[in-house]
Write a protein that holds these residues in place. Structure first.
Motif, mmCIF file in Angstrom:
data_model
loop_
_atom_site.group_PDB
_atom_site.id
_atom_site.type_symbol
_atom_site.label_atom_id
_atom_site.label_comp_id
_atom_site.label_asym_id
_atom_site.label_seq_id
_atom_site.Cartn_x
_atom_site.Cartn_y
_atom_site.Cartn_z
ATOM 1 N N VAL A 1 -55.515 43.521 -0.977
ATOM 2 C CA VAL A 1 -55.296 44.735 -0.183
ATOM 3 C C VAL A 1 -53.807 44.903 0.111
ATOM 4 C CG1 VAL A 1 -55.858 45.987 1.929
ATOM 5 C CG2 VAL A 1 -57.568 44.483 0.887
ATOM 6 N N ASN A 2 -53.280 46.079 -0.159
ATOM 7 C CA ASN A 2 -51.914 46.440 0.196
ATOM 8 C C ASN A 2 -51.947 47.481 1.303
ATOM 9 O OD1 ASN A 2 -50.497 44.857 -1.827
ATOM 10 N ND2 ASN A 2 -51.331 46.292 -3.331
ATOM 11 N N PHE A 3 -51.244 47.207 2.384
ATOM 12 C CA PHE A 3 -51.211 48.103 3.537
ATOM 13 C C PHE A 3 -49.975 48.991 3.434
ATOM 14 C CE2 PHE A 3 -53.318 44.141 4.707
ATOM 15 C CZ PHE A 3 -54.554 44.609 5.130
ATOM 16 N N ARG A 4 -50.198 50.299 3.262
ATOM 17 C CA ARG A 4 -49.099 51.219 2.994
ATOM 18 C C ARG A 4 -48.577 51.918 4.242
ATOM 19 N NH1 ARG A 4 -47.544 48.934 -1.511
ATOM 20 N NH2 ARG A 4 -49.050 49.115 -3.236
ATOM 21 N N ASN A 5 -49.479 52.321 5.135
ATOM 22 C CA ASN A 5 -49.091 52.969 6.379
ATOM 23 C C ASN A 5 -50.019 52.477 7.484
ATOM 24 O OD1 ASN A 5 -46.925 55.165 5.950
ATOM 25 N ND2 ASN A 5 -48.367 55.576 4.276
ATOM 26 N N PRO A 6 -49.519 52.387 8.720
ATOM 27 C CA PRO A 6 -50.384 51.934 9.810
ATOM 28 C C PRO A 6 -51.577 52.875 9.974
ATOM 29 C CG PRO A 6 -48.068 51.937 10.477
ATOM 30 C CD PRO A 6 -48.137 52.653 9.172
ATOM 31 N N LEU A 7 -52.754 52.286 10.083
ATOM 32 C CA LEU A 7 -53.960 53.062 10.353
ATOM 33 C C LEU A 7 -54.191 53.010 11.850
ATOM 34 C CD1 LEU A 7 -56.454 54.645 9.549
ATOM 35 C CD2 LEU A 7 -57.591 52.484 9.005
ATOM 36 N N MET A 8 -54.007 54.134 12.503
ATOM 37 C CA MET A 8 -54.082 54.171 13.953
ATOM 38 C C MET A 8 -55.534 54.195 14.430
ATOM 39 S SD MET A 8 -50.904 54.020 14.215
ATOM 40 C CE MET A 8 -50.787 53.992 16.007
ATOM 41 N N ALA A 9 -55.747 53.626 15.603
ATOM 42 C CA ALA A 9 -57.074 53.659 16.206
ATOM 43 C C ALA A 9 -57.518 55.104 16.408
ATOM 44 C CB ALA A 9 -57.057 52.920 17.545
ATOM 45 N N GLU A 10 -58.823 55.310 16.428
ATOM 46 C CA GLU A 10 -59.439 56.629 16.608
ATOM 47 C C GLU A 10 -59.079 57.586 15.467
ATOM 48 O OE1 GLU A 10 -60.179 57.704 20.935
ATOM 49 O OE2 GLU A 10 -58.238 56.690 21.114
ATOM 50 N N SER A 11 -58.940 57.032 14.272
ATOM 51 C CA SER A 11 -58.643 57.844 13.094
ATOM 52 C C SER A 11 -59.920 58.160 12.329
ATOM 53 C CB SER A 11 -57.678 57.108 12.155
ATOM 54 O OG SER A 11 -56.400 56.964 12.740
ATOM 55 N N GLU A 12 -59.873 59.235 11.567
ATOM 56 C CA GLU A 12 -60.944 59.595 10.639
ATOM 57 C C GLU A 12 -60.358 59.549 9.231
ATOM 58 O OE1 GLU A 12 -63.679 62.823 11.946
ATOM 59 O OE2 GLU A 12 -62.167 63.175 13.504
ATOM 60 N N VAL A 13 -60.986 58.756 8.363
ATOM 61 C CA VAL A 13 -60.422 58.519 7.041
ATOM 62 C C VAL A 13 -61.503 58.599 5.968
ATOM 63 C CG1 VAL A 13 -58.597 57.043 7.956
ATOM 64 C CG2 VAL A 13 -60.775 56.009 7.229
ATOM 65 N N VAL A 14 -61.042 58.574 4.719
ATOM 66 C CA VAL A 14 -61.923 58.517 3.555
ATOM 67 C C VAL A 14 -61.603 57.238 2.790
ATOM 68 C CG1 VAL A 14 -62.647 59.624 1.413
ATOM 69 C CG2 VAL A 14 -61.987 61.021 3.382
ATOM 70 N N VAL A 15 -62.632 56.490 2.421
ATOM 71 C CA VAL A 15 -62.468 55.317 1.564
ATOM 72 C C VAL A 15 -63.025 55.672 0.189
ATOM 73 C CG1 VAL A 15 -62.905 52.862 1.258
ATOM 74 C CG2 VAL A 15 -62.825 53.827 3.578
ATOM 75 N N ARG A 16 -62.149 55.768 -0.790
ATOM 76 C CA ARG A 16 -62.569 56.133 -2.140
ATOM 77 C C ARG A 16 -62.594 54.891 -3.019
ATOM 78 N NH1 ARG A 16 -62.885 61.537 -2.651
ATOM 79 N NH2 ARG A 16 -61.695 62.834 -1.196
ATOM 80 N N VAL A 17 -63.678 54.709 -3.772
ATOM 81 C CA VAL A 17 -63.842 53.543 -4.644
ATOM 82 C C VAL A 17 -63.908 54.007 -6.089
ATOM 83 C CG1 VAL A 17 -65.350 51.625 -5.269
ATOM 84 C CG2 VAL A 17 -64.999 52.201 -2.862
ATOM 85 N N TYR A 18 -63.194 53.287 -6.956
ATOM 86 C CA TYR A 18 -63.108 53.638 -8.370
ATOM 87 C C TYR A 18 -63.529 52.458 -9.250
ATOM 88 C CZ TYR A 18 -60.063 57.270 -6.427
ATOM 89 O OH TYR A 18 -59.560 58.309 -5.681
ATOM 90 N N HIS A 19 -64.208 52.764 -10.326
ATOM 91 C CA HIS A 19 -64.501 51.767 -11.356
ATOM 92 C C HIS A 19 -63.396 51.845 -12.393
ATOM 93 C CE1 HIS A 19 -66.807 50.633 -15.201
ATOM 94 N NE2 HIS A 19 -66.449 49.522 -14.594
ATOM 95 N N ASP A 20 -62.690 50.741 -12.588
ATOM 96 C CA ASP A 20 -61.584 50.724 -13.543
ATOM 97 C C ASP A 20 -62.042 50.323 -14.940
ATOM 98 O OD1 ASP A 20 -59.919 51.487 -11.492
ATOM 99 O OD2 ASP A 20 -59.257 49.448 -11.044
ATOM 100 N N LYS A 21 -62.745 49.203 -15.038
ATOM 101 C CA LYS A 21 -63.240 48.759 -16.337
ATOM 102 C C LYS A 21 -64.224 47.615 -16.140
ATOM 103 C CE LYS A 21 -59.386 45.517 -17.053
ATOM 104 N NZ LYS A 21 -58.319 45.081 -17.983
ATOM 105 N N THR A 22 -64.981 47.341 -17.190
ATOM 106 C CA THR A 22 -65.899 46.210 -17.203
ATOM 107 C C THR A 22 -65.654 45.402 -18.457
ATOM 108 O OG1 THR A 22 -67.612 47.380 -15.949
ATOM 109 C CG2 THR A 22 -68.320 45.498 -17.265
ATOM 110 N N GLU A 23 -65.518 44.097 -18.287
ATOM 111 C CA GLU A 23 -65.318 43.183 -19.404
ATOM 112 C C GLU A 23 -66.336 42.055 -19.289
ATOM 113 O OE1 GLU A 23 -61.286 41.869 -19.234
ATOM 114 O OE2 GLU A 23 -60.443 43.807 -19.881
ATOM 115 N N GLY A 24 -67.395 42.141 -20.049
ATOM 116 C CA GLY A 24 -68.438 41.130 -19.952
ATOM 117 C C GLY A 24 -69.053 41.114 -18.566
ATOM 118 N N ARG A 25 -68.996 39.966 -17.896
ATOM 119 C CA ARG A 25 -69.537 39.839 -16.541
ATOM 120 C C ARG A 25 -68.536 40.253 -15.471
ATOM 121 N NH1 ARG A 25 -70.439 34.101 -15.840
ATOM 122 N NH2 ARG A 25 -71.341 34.701 -13.819
#
Length: 218
Positions: free
Chosen positions: A161-185
């Motif tokens: 995890v890289n922290f880019r900007n402080p996430l302030m309390a009482e914030s509303e955010v979006v967590v986006r997840v991406y599939h990059d690739k699959t190699e075997g298992r």
């Protein structure tokens, strides 16, 4: 940490957040799960189509770090997960890119999860990332609201995890997840936590998941 493998129910969510286009595959039945403790409506900006992820097994809810322990006022006040649904009308442009978005989580964080005063603890951010990866894998093995019955369990092998900007309390955010690739298992994924309009990147991460061998193959 084990990425949670959720038992799927086929009911779909009918009230989508503002800005998320409803998926054509959705039914008009009752909501799949009340993920949140808040009536606030989120405002995720997206041109993609989504559907609410089905609920997990009750026995898992009883011990879940977020849904059992932290989903309450002052802590994680909203944690709604939506599966990205690719429609035929959207074309194949995304297939030529490296990353394919699989889930988007709408999250509201309270004021009692801070490290430094008023700033959300990095451990909480990492926890949300790891849990959203589990939902991302769940979305990958789900087709038309039904999970593949022969899909293997996965475990988290690496989470960075890289922290880019402080996430302030009482914030509303979006967590986006991406599939990059699959190699075997090995399943390579990435994620980002951003503001609803995408203008602020709070943190980004990469993860490696390993599918477990079934007992019959051991």
């Amino acid at each position: 940490d084990f990425a949670f493998i959720i038992s799927v129910y086929t009911r779909s969510h009918t009230k989508l957040p503002t800005g998320i286009k409803p998926a054509k595959v959705m039914s008009t039945s009752e909501p799949a799960i009340e993920h949140n403790n808040s009536d606030d409506e989120c405002k995720i900006t997206s041109t993609s189509s989504y559907e609410m992820m089905p609920k997990m097994r009750a026995s898992m809810l009883d011990n879940h770090a977020i849904f059992k322990a932290l989903l309450k006022p002052g802590h994680i006040e909203r944690f709604n997960i939506y599966r990205r649904v690719k429609l035929a009308s959207e074309g194949s442009a995304e297939e030529d890119t490296k990353q394919i978005e699989v889930t988007a989580a709408d999250v509201k964080i309270g004021h009692q999860l801070s490290g430094q005063p008023g700033v959300v603890h990095g451990g909480i951010i990492s926890l949300m990332m790891d849990d959203c990866y589990g939902w991302g894998y769940e979305a990958m093995i789900t087709e038309n609201g039904k999970k593949a019955t022969d899909a293997p369990m996965v475990v988290t092998a690496n989470l960075n995890v890289n922290f880019r900007n402080p996430l302030m309390a009482e914030s509303e955010v979006v967590v986006r997840v991406y599939h990059d690739k699959t190699e075997g298992r090995k399943i390579f994924m990435s994620a980002r936590i951003e503001s609803h309009d995408g203008s602020i990147l709070y943190s980004e991460s990469t993860a490696l998941f390993i599918t477990l061998r079934s007992k019959k193959n051991e």
